[in-house]
Design an enzyme around this catalytic site. Sequence first.
Site: not given
Length: 305
Positions: A166-168
């Site tokens: 996941f990106d943040g």
Amino acid sequence: MAVSLGDKLVVAISSTALFDLQESHKIFMEQGVKAYSEYQIEHEDQPLEPGAAFGLVKKLLALNDTGSKSHPKVEVVLISRNSADTGLRIFNSVEAHQLNITRAAFTGGRTPYQYVSAFNAHLFLSTNPDDVRKALNSGYAAATIVSKTGLTAGAQPESFELKFAFDGDAVIFSDEAEQIFKKQGLNAFTQSEREAAKNPLKGGPFKNFLAALHKIQKEFTLEECPIRTALVTARSAPAHERVVRTLRTWNIRIDEALFLGGLSKAEFLKAYDADVFFDDQQDHCFSAKDLVATGHVPHGIANPE
């Protein structure tokens, strides 16, 4: 008594994300609905080939082979713009590939996003950006699958461990910090994150999905857990501290955290051996889509409607 999906992890997926429907879609675009319908009915006994998210779904369903067989952990449901007639080929393909998918909503050409909430899905995957945006705007985790069809087609997985990346900002977290970066630049972003290091970020569209994954993870020891999660972010020190403290406040575990300071994410996703990657930035998705099933999350300041 009405049947309930209970506390399962529920993932809704479109038929175009699960199977290779490129040829069928070409007929639809060039010849129209009637020709498309006739084609699907004529070929309904010919199983469709796997699509970009097929490998992910296969591994998700394999989670039900762990632990108690009487309490399955995952439910995958089909949400499709196909009609009941053309949907028959979809279900025949599900059976041919031995996927334990029994529930579906076929909407006959209309947007199916409203059934994401009806199924109480934690995640919606589709190749239709409009349907994905509508699901996101309704408060559900959703992503547009942008990888090539058949990216993981038919491959026997080397491991049944399921790896999410996941990106943040604007994915797990809100885009509040990213807004400062976009509007004021890197220095202002860094200073703001340093000052707010002990103030938790607000949750983004994938917070609840990550929490649902963590709930399953807690049923296993670290050594035996079939799910692994990674944060893959362009942040670097000192902006890392707020992220760590936020996850700690939420009581959600991330197994790996990659703070890349703007480096391309593709090679790191390859090294992590991700099964799926979610990011709000189209350029990050583009660089990763040939290596891993990639979902674009059209949310936040980077994705104006």
